[in-house]
Design a protein around this motif. Structure first.
Motif, PDB file in Angstrom:
ATOM      1  N   ILE A 151     -15.363  -9.468   4.191  1.00 52.15           N
ATOM      2  CA  ILE A 151     -14.446  -8.574   4.899  1.00 52.15           C
ATOM      3  C   ILE A 151     -13.180  -8.449   4.071  1.00 52.15           C
ATOM      4  N   ASN A 152     -12.713  -7.220   3.873  1.00 57.92           N
ATOM      5  CA  ASN A 152     -11.553  -6.990   3.014  1.00 57.92           C
ATOM      6  C   ASN A 152     -10.529  -6.130   3.741  1.00 57.92           C
ATOM      7  N   ALA A 153      -9.252  -6.477   3.579  1.00 62.49           N
ATOM      8  CA  ALA A 153      -8.199  -5.794   4.330  1.00 62.49           C
ATOM      9  C   ALA A 153      -6.901  -5.779   3.548  1.00 62.49           C
ATOM     10  N   HIS A 154      -6.004  -4.908   3.974  1.00 60.36           N
ATOM     11  CA  HIS A 154      -4.648  -4.828   3.390  1.00 60.36           C
ATOM     12  C   HIS A 154      -3.687  -4.516   4.528  1.00 60.36           C
ATOM     13  N   ALA A 155      -2.815  -5.450   4.848  1.00 60.04           N
ATOM     14  CA  ALA A 155      -1.854  -5.255   5.933  1.00 60.04           C
ATOM     15  C   ALA A 155      -0.616  -4.525   5.435  1.00 60.04           C
ATOM     16  N   ASN A 156       0.134  -3.977   6.364  1.00 62.12           N
ATOM     17  CA  ASN A 156       1.379  -3.296   6.030  1.00 62.12           C
ATOM     18  C   ASN A 156       2.375  -4.242   5.365  1.00 62.12           C
ATOM     19  N   ALA A 157       3.185  -3.688   4.472  1.00 61.66           N
ATOM     20  CA  ALA A 157       4.246  -4.443   3.817  1.00 61.66           C
ATOM     21  C   ALA A 157       5.510  -4.458   4.687  1.00 61.66           C
ATOM     22  N   SER A 158       6.447  -5.330   4.307  1.00 56.11           N
ATOM     23  CA  SER A 158       7.768  -5.420   4.955  1.00 56.11           C
ATOM     24  C   SER A 158       7.652  -5.703   6.437  1.00 56.11           C
ATOM     25  N   ILE A 159       6.803  -6.684   6.778  1.00 52.50           N
ATOM     26  CA  ILE A 159       6.600  -7.019   8.189  1.00 52.50           C
ATOM     27  C   ILE A 159       7.163  -8.391   8.545  1.00 52.50           C
ATOM     28  N   GLU A 160       7.627  -9.163   7.551  1.00 56.17           N
ATOM     29  CA  GLU A 160       8.180 -10.485   7.855  1.00 56.17           C
ATOM     30  C   GLU A 160       9.338 -10.819   6.928  1.00 56.17           C
ATOM     31  N   GLU A 161      10.191 -11.705   7.414  1.00 53.46           N
ATOM     32  CA  GLU A 161      11.298 -12.241   6.627  1.00 53.46           C
ATOM     33  C   GLU A 161      11.314 -13.740   6.855  1.00 53.46           C
TER      34      GLU A 161
END
Length: 291
Positions: free
Chosen positions: A153-163
């Motif tokens: 299973i391969n995925a790419h989550a959104n950027a700039s979601i955590e600090e």
């Protein structure tokens, strides 16, 4: 002296005999399990690279692995199709382009394709708007040597979601939270049909996530719970190198780790792959699977 010698010889013989007898009563040590090995890689190849730079990164990562998950490669689909056909690889890069970005490759000499699908997750700002729509892609392979089914299973989550492990209060973060839970649910369904591996750029730093422990981010969703469940290379073997994106470990390889008595696949080691043109380093995990 001669009789004393005979007594010592007889005593020694009796001692040896008793050792052999006792040894015969002990359970024999288990035979070493017969295993096959293969390697799984993940690499986000920055979409802004030149074609020559892209090819260099593709060749670098595929030289080190047998299953490969790529990110940001939707615009290179036509090239990947030709490259895979010419070099002995299966390619799954489904439509639309946003889904094709999370492409999966498998070495034909080691794997057959049994099934595949792409699952839409969310589209934060609507069609054609940034960030792109998110998809979780998967392929079910038959590992030729063992005959076992292996899901990738391969995925790419959104950027700039955590600090520093803390979630940003943004629509893109809520989209990523849904994607993480969907990945967990997909892995849980597929684990009843075979061995499960999850890869991709999740845009959450492993150390920061574990330290802060936000309930909807990967550490809590995937790892901070009892077995059986997903476990990452960083959890099992520690963080190596300086990071996969700057000093952050945000590119992951997980596998569905079962209770020991049901375990048929193991993650033995992993490497951080530097020297890329991309802004990401790759990760290559070394697996063994029971024959």
């Amino acid at each position: 002296m001669r009789s004393a010698g005979r007594w010592l010889a007889r005593g020694a013989g009796a001692l040896v005999g008793s050792v052999v007898l006792v040894a015969g009563l002990l359970p024999a040590p288990p035979a070493a399990a017969a295993n096959a090995t293969f390697r799984v890689a993940t690499l986000n190849i920055l979409y802004e690279l030149t074609q020559a730079q892209f090819v260099e990164d593709l060749q670098l990562i595929t030289a080190k692995a047998d299953l490969v998950g790529l990110n940001e490669v939707g615009g290179r689909k036509a090239y990947l199709q030709d490259w895979a056909a010419a070099n002995g690889w299966w390619l799954y890069a489904p439509e639309p382009t946003q889904a094709a970005g999370e492409a999966l490759l498998a070495r034909k000499s080691m794997f057959d394709v049994l099934d595949k699908d792409s699952v839409f997750v969310c589209d934060t700002n609507g069609p054609g708007e940034a960030p792109p729509a998110r998809y979780n892609n998967w392929v079910r392979y038959r590992h030729k040597q063992s005959g076992r089914s292996v899901f990738h299973i391969n995925a790419h989550a959104n950027a700039s979601i955590e600090e520093n492990g803390r979630p940003e209060d943004l629509p893109r973060t809520r989209c990523a939270e849904k994607q993480f839970q969907d990945l967990k649910n997909l892995a849980a369904v597929k684990k009843d049909q075979g061995q499960v591996i999850v890869s991709g750029d999740l845009n959450v730093d492993f150390s920061a996530d574990r330290a802060y422990g936000y309930e909807k981010f990967p550490w809590k969703v995937f790892e901070a719970n009892d077995l059986p469940n997903l476990r990452s290379c960083y959890n099992l073997l520690g963080e190596k190198g300086n990071g996969t994106h700057g000093n952050r470990h945000i590119d992951y390889i997980y596998f569905w780790k079962r209770l020991e008595e049901y375990r048929e696949m193991w993650l033995n080691d992993y490497d951080i792959v530097g020297g890329t043109n991309s802004d990401h380093n790759g990760v290559v995990a070394h697996f063994s699977i029971a024959l």
